[in-house]
Structures are given as structure tokens and as C-alpha cells.
Design an enzyme around this catalytic site. Structure first.
Site, PDB file in Angstrom:
ATOM      1  N   GLU A  81      -1.861   5.207   3.190  1.00 48.35           N
ATOM      2  CA  GLU A  81      -1.868   3.812   2.722  1.00 48.35           C
ATOM      3  C   GLU A  81      -3.270   3.269   2.436  1.00 48.35           C
ATOM      4  O   GLU A  81      -3.445   2.462   1.529  1.00 48.35           O
ATOM      5  CB  GLU A  81      -1.157   2.913   3.742  1.00 48.35           C
ATOM      6  CG  GLU A  81       0.346   3.134   3.824  1.00 48.35           C
ATOM      7  CD  GLU A  81       0.757   4.292   4.714  1.00 48.35           C
ATOM      8  OE1 GLU A  81      -0.133   4.954   5.304  1.00 48.35           O
ATOM      9  OE2 GLU A  81       1.968   4.556   4.818  1.00 48.35           O
TER      10      GLU A  81
ATOM     11  N   GLU B 237      -0.825  -8.988  -1.152  1.00 50.76           N
ATOM     12  CA  GLU B 237      -1.358  -8.421   0.097  1.00 50.76           C
ATOM     13  C   GLU B 237      -2.561  -7.515  -0.204  1.00 50.76           C
ATOM     14  O   GLU B 237      -2.620  -6.346   0.178  1.00 50.76           O
ATOM     15  CB  GLU B 237      -0.289  -7.666   0.895  1.00 50.76           C
ATOM     16  CG  GLU B 237      -0.681  -7.417   2.347  1.00 50.76           C
ATOM     17  CD  GLU B 237       0.374  -6.608   3.105  1.00 50.76           C
ATOM     18  OE1 GLU B 237       0.320  -5.380   3.077  1.00 50.76           O
ATOM     19  OE2 GLU B 237       1.237  -7.235   3.743  1.00 50.76           O
TER      20      GLU B 237
ATOM     21  N   ASP C 231       0.802  -1.222   0.000  1.00 49.21           N
ATOM     22  CA  ASP C 231       0.000   0.000   0.000  1.00 49.21           C
ATOM     23  C   ASP C 231       0.833   1.268   0.000  1.00 49.21           C
ATOM     24  O   ASP C 231       0.404   2.317   0.484  1.00 49.21           O
ATOM     25  CB  ASP C 231      -0.924  -0.011   1.223  1.00 49.21           C
ATOM     26  CG  ASP C 231      -0.148  -0.278   2.503  1.00 49.21           C
ATOM     27  OD1 ASP C 231       1.075  -0.043   2.520  1.00 49.21           O
ATOM     28  OD2 ASP C 231      -0.757  -0.735   3.491  1.00 49.21           O
TER      29      ASP C 231
ATOM     30  N   HIS D 279      13.362   4.908  12.302  1.00 50.80           N
ATOM     31  CA  HIS D 279      13.114   5.060  10.858  1.00 50.80           C
ATOM     32  C   HIS D 279      13.797   6.341  10.363  1.00 50.80           C
ATOM     33  O   HIS D 279      13.775   7.361  11.055  1.00 50.80           O
ATOM     34  CB  HIS D 279      11.596   5.131  10.656  1.00 50.80           C
ATOM     35  CG  HIS D 279      11.155   4.938   9.230  1.00 50.80           C
ATOM     36  ND1 HIS D 279      11.268   5.944   8.301  1.00 50.80           N
ATOM     37  CD2 HIS D 279      10.607   3.882   8.588  1.00 50.80           C
ATOM     38  CE1 HIS D 279      10.789   5.500   7.143  1.00 50.80           C
ATOM     39  NE2 HIS D 279      10.393   4.248   7.289  1.00 50.80           N
TER      40      HIS D 279
ATOM     41  N   HIS E  83       6.720   4.765  12.746  1.00 50.28           N
ATOM     42  CA  HIS E  83       7.041   5.617  11.597  1.00 50.28           C
ATOM     43  C   HIS E  83       5.826   6.140  10.841  1.00 50.28           C
ATOM     44  O   HIS E  83       5.971   6.828   9.844  1.00 50.28           O
ATOM     45  CB  HIS E  83       7.913   4.846  10.602  1.00 50.28           C
ATOM     46  CG  HIS E  83       7.152   3.776   9.860  1.00 50.28           C
ATOM     47  ND1 HIS E  83       6.906   2.544  10.393  1.00 50.28           N
ATOM     48  CD2 HIS E  83       6.569   3.781   8.643  1.00 50.28           C
ATOM     49  CE1 HIS E  83       6.221   1.825   9.535  1.00 50.28           C
ATOM     50  NE2 HIS E  83       5.991   2.545   8.459  1.00 50.28           N
TER      51      HIS E  83
END
Ligand code: UD1
Ligand code: UDP
Length: 381
Positions: free
Chosen positions: A147, A133, A111, A252, A219
């Protein structure tokens, strides 16, 4: 546009399907590596890999681990790049790649902005797109952001929906996709995880073996700012209240994450902040952890398979299966809840054991083989 190696190994006129596998970020590479490897073993398939390199170092680490050398590399990452700029640049470059490569099918996972733009570019070029996915949904376009929108758009364009779970399949059926386009395969992240977990990898960071390890990752863009600050404050106070606990947080590289994490948590004697770990050491860290706190999608899938309780630092999740099993708990970016739930798991062995059961609702490690079988049936002729 970045580098490109010559061409498909097999001439187009031979009866071989040309499959372009696209990866942009760290998790896409982890989750698509098993598919690339499964397809490379198929005599009817010729596979090339396109790296958009939406991530640079984190992507390269994973590709190196799994022995994948991209055939085309768009080198798209720029520091702190805006989503609109990223999207526009990806679409322009993908146009050239699809015209040049002329694949029979394209696969992408998940995504990210890479996946959304690849699906859209395939639609414009009328190239069949397979979504690995597929079908994860929260139903809220702002969570996770962006996403949820990315996967809705990618799914809308897909010829093949490789759904990891029955729940994901139901989401797609509810949106009106035909049953015969949806294939429940399990999540390929479990294939990747099982391929490395039995090596018992070393974390590679000096840790105090006498203390219980709390592993943290965070993140998500919807957590930038105050929510991430609340998460970090909870982590710091958890460490302060529990001298037998050591925290490991691989931070991150997104500058919006780095700034807050180092400001709130830097300098604490029992909190180790480090750059992102390579996949093997990170799996080692999950195995070594007593408890995991994360807003990551992949970590929500891996932690239950390793028998590690995970507190999910998000308001909602598209991965409800582990929560339903009782091995993950949604605590949000909420200071009080994070502290209370983490403390309970540190103090109450019964509550801890109930969550540390080692169930794997997301897969059995054989997802990539199932995806290859579906594509074989569709394309091998
Ligand atoms: C992206 C995905 C997110 C996914 C996450 C996995 C989008 C919009 N977001 O988020 O869905 O969960 O990857 O990690 O697609 N950076 C580096 N080095 C790297 C990678 C990133 O310095 O190797 C920094 C750069 O400044 C970059 C920034 O992080 O501009 C953001 O990267 P980006 O890919 O836009 O979003 P992520 O927050 O990483
Ligand atoms: N991961 C890693 N090193 C780290 C943190 C995470 O290799 O320092 C792995 C993790 O095991 C999982 C994947 O990266 O497979 C998750 O990526 P991320 O959290 O960046 O993205 P998401 O899954 O949320 O999209």
C-alpha cells in the site's frame, strides 16, 4: 471485462462534468460512498461508478448498503490472486473502460492496487485524477506492503489531493506538491460511520453480554505467516487468561489469513470466528467492544471516533494522529506487547479511560461535502 450499463445520463455536449468514481475493495466502497452521494446531489455533475471488484462479496455488501449500483463492473477478483497478475489485469481492463467512458475526471480512494492502477491509467489517458485520502505515508515501502508504494504512485498522478488531515497535507508538501492542489477535507470514513452509528446496529452474532468483548481484525500482507501467527497466539492466550473476556474475530477471506486464524483460534469456547461482517453489524460490534485489536487502516480511524481504545497490530502506521492523541497504541505483531498492553487495558480502569476518550482526529463527518465543493470550483464551469 464484466458488465456495463449504457452511458452518462447527460450528453457530453451539455455543460455537465462527467465524473467516474472507482471502487475495488470493501474499504474503498465505504469511504467513497459518501462522495458518490455528495456528487450525485450536484446539478453540474454526472456520476458513474466503476467497480473493479478486486473484492467481490465484501464490495457487494457495502455497495448494497449504500444503494450504489456499479455502472461498469470488471469482476477482477480471483482466489488468492498474485499482485502482479492483479495489476496487469486491472490495467488492461481500465484501458478499455477509460476509452469507452471518456470521463472529465476520475476519483478513487486510498492505497489498493485498484487505486494505483486507476491513477496510472488516467495518467496515460490524460484524464484528471482526484485522490481521496491522499498524503498518508509511513516512509517505508515495505510497511504496509504494497500500500505505501500504491499511494505514493497514485499521489504522483493526482490533480487533486484530498488529504484527510493536516499531517497528510504536510507529507504532500514535503514531496513538492503545490499547496493549491492539496485540500484538507477530513476522512470520508467518518462521514460513512456517522451515517450509520446512530442506528446502534445489531452485531447479528450471538455474544455473551456478561463478558467484555475484544474485537479483532487482521489482514495485512506484511503480517502473513509468522507475524499473524504471533497475533493469533496472543489473542488465544488473552482469552485463556481472562475468563470474563469474549473475543470476536471476523476473519478476512484472504486464504493466507483464514488458514492461520482458524488453525490457531478455532474451537476455543470464548473466541468467535466468523466471516467478514457487513458494515452495519461491524459498526455494531465496534460499539459493543470494550477493546479493539486491529491492523486495519479504517478501523484505526473509526475506533477513536467511537471512543474505543485500539491496539494497532502493525510495526508502523501512516495514521499517527490517534497515537499522538493517546487513543491508539502501536503494538506491532508482537506476542508479548499485544498481551501486555491488552491486559493492562483490561485490568487498569485509569489507563482504559485515558484511551477511551471519544476523540476523532480523522474527521467530522463532512469530508464528502468539502470534496464536492473543490470539484465544483474546478469543474462546474
Ligand atoms: C486488499 C488491499 C488492501 C486493503 C484490503 C481491504 C491490495 C494489494 N490490498 O487486500 O490494501 O487493506 O483489500 O480489505 O490492494 N477475497 C475473497 N472475497 C472477497 C475479497 C477477497 O475471497 O470479497 C480473497 C480472494 O482470494 C482474493 C484475496 O482475498 O484473491 C486477496 O484479495 P486482494 O484484494 O488481492 O487483497 P486483500 O488482502 O483483500
Ligand atoms: N469492516 C467491515 N466488516 C468487517 C471488518 C471491517 O465492514 O468484518 C469495515 C471497517 O469498519 C472499516 C473497513 O471495513 O470501515 C476496513 O476495511 P479493511 O480492514 O478490510 O481495510 P483497510 O482499512 O485496512 O484498508
Amino acid at each position: 471485462m464484466g458488465g456495463r450499463s449504457s452511458s452518462w445520463t447527460t450528453p457530453a455536449e451539455e455543460m455537465v462534468a462527467r465524473i467516474l468514481c472507482v471502487v475495488g475493495t470493501r474499504p474503498e466502497a465505504i469511504k467513497l460512498a459518501p462522495v458518490v452521494s455528495a456528487l450525485r446531489a450536484e446539478p453540474w455533475a454526472s456520476v458513474r461508478v466503476l467497480a473493479t471488484a478486486q473484492h467481490r462479496h465484501m464490495l457487494d455488501q457495502v455497495l448494497g448498503l449504500f444503494g450504489i449500483e456499479p455502472d461498469v463492473d470488471l469482476d477482477i477478483m480471483r482466489p488468492n490472486q498474485a499482485l502482479t497478475t492483479l495489476t496487469a489485469r486491472l490495467l488492461l481492463d481500465l484501458d478499455d473502460v477509460l476509452l469507452g467512458e471518456q470521463p472529465d475526471a476520475v476519483l478513487a480512494q486510498g492505497d489498493t492496487t485498484t487505486v494505483m492502477t486507476v491513477a496510472l491509467a488516467c495518467f496515460y489517458h490524460r484524464i484528471p485524477f482526484g485522490h481521496v485520502e491522499a498524503g498518508l505515508r509511513t516512509g517505508d515501502l515495505s510497511n504496509p506492503f504494497p500500500e505505501e508504494m500504491n499511494r505514493v504512485v497514485a499521489g504522483r498522478m493526482a490533480r487533486w489531493h484530498f488529504a484527510p488531515t493536516a499531517t497528510a497535507r504536510q507529507n504532500l508538501l514535503r514531496e513538492g506538491f503545490p499547496d493549491d492542489a492539496i485540500h484538507v477535507t477530513g476522512n470520508t470514513v467518518i462521514d460513512a460511520l456517522l451515517a450509520v452509528a446512530n442506528k446502534r446496529p445489531d452485531v447479528g452474532v450471538p455474544l455473551d453480554s456478561s463478558r467484555r468483548l475484544v474485537l479483532v481484525t487482521a489482514h495485512r500482507r506484511e503480517n502473513f505467516g509468522e507475524p499473524l501467527r504471533a497475533i493469533c497466539r496472543a489473542v488465544r492466550d488473552l482469552a485463556d487468561r481472562n475468563p470474563d473476556v469474549q473475543v470476536l474475530y471476523p476473519v478476512h477471506p484472504n486464504p493466507n489469513v483464514q488458514s492461520v486464524a482458524y488453525e490457531v483460534l478455532g474451537g476455543h469456547e470464548r473466541i468467535v470466528l466468523c466471516p467478514p461482517l457487513e458494515y452495519l453489524p461491524f459498526v455494531g460490534a465496534m460499539q459493543r467492544a470494550y477493546l479493539i485489536l486491529s491492523d486495519s487502516g479504517g478501523v484505526q480511524e473509526e475506533a477513536p471516533a467511537l471512543g474505543k481504545p485500539v491496539l494497532v497490530l502493525r510495526r508502523t502506521t501512516e495514521r499517527p494522529e490517534a497515537v499522538a492523541e493517546g487513543v491508539a497504541r502501536l503494538v506491532g505483531p508482537d506476542y508479548e506487547r499485544i498481551l501486555a498492553e491488552a491486559q493492562r487495558l483490561l485490568d487498569d480502569p485509569v489507563a482504559y479511560r485515558a484511551m477511551a476518550r471519544g476523540v476523532s482526529p480523522y474527521g467530522d463527518g463532512k469530508a464528502a461535502g468539502r470534496i464536492a465543493a473543490v470539484l465544483r470550483a474546478a469543474l462546474a464551469a
